[in-house]
Design an enzyme around this catalytic site. Sequence first.
Site, PDB file in Angstrom:
ATOM      1  N   GLU A 259       0.827  -1.218   0.000  1.00 30.79           N
ATOM      2  CA  GLU A 259       0.000   0.000   0.000  1.00 30.79           C
ATOM      3  C   GLU A 259       0.855   1.259   0.000  1.00 30.79           C
ATOM      4  O   GLU A 259       0.848   2.028   0.959  1.00 30.79           O
ATOM      5  CB  GLU A 259      -0.893   0.005   1.247  1.00 30.79           C
ATOM      6  CG  GLU A 259      -1.739  -1.229   1.425  1.00 30.79           C
ATOM      7  CD  GLU A 259      -2.378  -1.310   2.816  1.00 30.79           C
ATOM      8  OE1 GLU A 259      -1.953  -0.575   3.738  1.00 30.79           O
ATOM      9  OE2 GLU A 259      -3.301  -2.113   2.976  1.00 30.79           O
ATOM     10  N   CYS A 328      -2.034  33.514  10.708  1.00 27.95           N
ATOM     11  CA  CYS A 328      -1.751  34.099  12.012  1.00 27.95           C
ATOM     12  C   CYS A 328      -1.374  33.052  13.050  1.00 27.95           C
ATOM     13  O   CYS A 328      -2.136  32.792  13.992  1.00 27.95           O
ATOM     14  CB  CYS A 328      -2.949  34.910  12.479  1.00 27.95           C
ATOM     15  SG  CYS A 328      -3.323  36.188  11.293  1.00 27.95           S
TER      16      CYS A 328
HETATM   17  C1  PLP Z   1      -0.865   5.863   5.491  1.00 28.23           C
HETATM   18  C2  PLP Z   1      -0.977   4.428   5.167  1.00 28.23           C
HETATM   19  C3  PLP Z   1      -0.307   3.887   4.068  1.00 28.23           C
HETATM   20  C4  PLP Z   1       0.630   4.700   3.193  1.00 28.23           C
HETATM   21  O1  PLP Z   1       1.740   5.123   3.867  1.00 28.23           O
HETATM   22  P1  PLP Z   1       2.974   5.780   3.073  1.00 28.23           P
HETATM   23  O2  PLP Z   1       3.973   6.025   4.115  1.00 28.23           O
HETATM   24  O3  PLP Z   1       2.486   7.025   2.447  1.00 28.23           O
HETATM   25  O4  PLP Z   1       3.426   4.788   2.058  1.00 28.23           O
HETATM   26  C5  PLP Z   1      -0.500   2.562   3.785  1.00 28.23           C
HETATM   27  N1  PLP Z   1      -1.309   1.779   4.546  1.00 28.23           N
HETATM   28  C6  PLP Z   1      -1.973   2.270   5.620  1.00 28.23           C
HETATM   29  C7  PLP Z   1      -2.847   1.380   6.402  1.00 28.23           C
HETATM   30  C8  PLP Z   1      -1.819   3.590   5.968  1.00 28.23           C
HETATM   31  O5  PLP Z   1      -2.455   4.070   7.037  1.00 28.23           O
END
Ligand code: PLP
Length: 402
Positions: A259, A328
């Site tokens: 991911e 601000c």
């Molecule tokens: C934020 C997140 C990602 C992506 O993270 P990166 O550091 O941008 O690659 C992937 N999986 C989950 C569950 C996340 O919360």
Amino acid sequence: MINFKELASEYKTPLYVYDLDYMTAQYNELKEAFKGRKSILAYAVKANSNLSVVKHFGDLGSGADCVSIGEVRRAFLAGIPSYKIIFSGVGKSDDEIREAIQKDILYINVESEAELKRVNLIAKELKAKCRISIRVNPNIDPKTHPYISTGLHDNKFGVDIESAKRMYIFANNSENLDPVGIHFHIGSQLTELTPIRESAEIVADMLRSLSNIKIDLKFFDIGGGLGIKYNDETTIKPYDYAQAILGTLTALDITVICEPGRFLTANAGYFVTKVLYEKQNGDKKFVVVDGAMNDLLRPSLYNAYHRIEAITQSTKDERKVDIVGPVCESGDFLAKNYLLPELEHNDLLVVHSAGAYGFGMGSNYNTRGRSAEVAVKDGQARLIRKRESFEDLIALEKDYLI
Ligand SMILES: *Cc1c(COP(=O)(O)O)cnc(C)c1O
């Protein structure tokens, strides 16, 4: 080369600019690293949730990792197929869970026992069988900034191994749950391989022990977190990353899901802001620009470093300045003690590495409309989000004036 001057004069500032070709190259490099294995890259929509950006990844074959039902809806709108959409996050409302089940996405990533029970109940009401994955917290220090560290027990994310096992057994015995995956995500901006490998080992062992009790999962979801170069960091090579993960999965027939967020979009994005004026308070020199913390929060929130490039005719010597916006708050800065030459009104500053956690973290604080967003692909620039107007900002209030 992107012509920022031209883009700034056409679309005005502050402005976000995304290089889609760079995103494509990053996607392909990471996808290639996992070849020889069944794998899905599920783009982490929160990194940059502009519909055109999500669609761009969808067109490349990417899935989507979403952390709200709003992001799930974006993924659908962008044309990502339901069987590549994942719904993660520590706090999902009943309505969100219901909609995710009805949309028949790949799976819901469950982050607590209480949530598993809610999902079970809601699936039962809907007479559905909901595919789930459980986010395991391997209790490994990812060695990153504490605000973006998620894999330790004192972080709010995931469940420990023992609870996870109980949850899998519960899910396996339920008529309304179908446990298909296991998930971990230990943090963001990871630049060391060891914590990733150690976490993968722990989670792969868990997978084997579940298999021994006849719970056979299909997806090994390694989360995101791959770090990028903001400054002089040494980063992990996608190939080494994939090898480290795949090395823990020998003899297992499983699809790897990754991911990535930041890795795909951060260095594809630029935040372009215009110099308003310079000012001096005692010994301190400030460059006041038209972009602010409501546009790009990372410096204020994490004290994050972004490389900043000045587009100027100035040939004066560089000196240390704080680059600050009009909001601000004393915390409103893009950089502190940054070396820049003397600048003129209307010179441009290009803030690099702004394609992830940039626009998306923006707000309307100080009644500032959010920036426009422009995508560049094959040398062509296109507006992908209009600048917010004052009318946009008051649209949901003006009919409710008391
Ligand atoms: C934020 C997140 C990602 C992506 O993270 P990166 O550091 O941008 O690659 C992937 N999986 C989950 C569950 C996340 O919360």
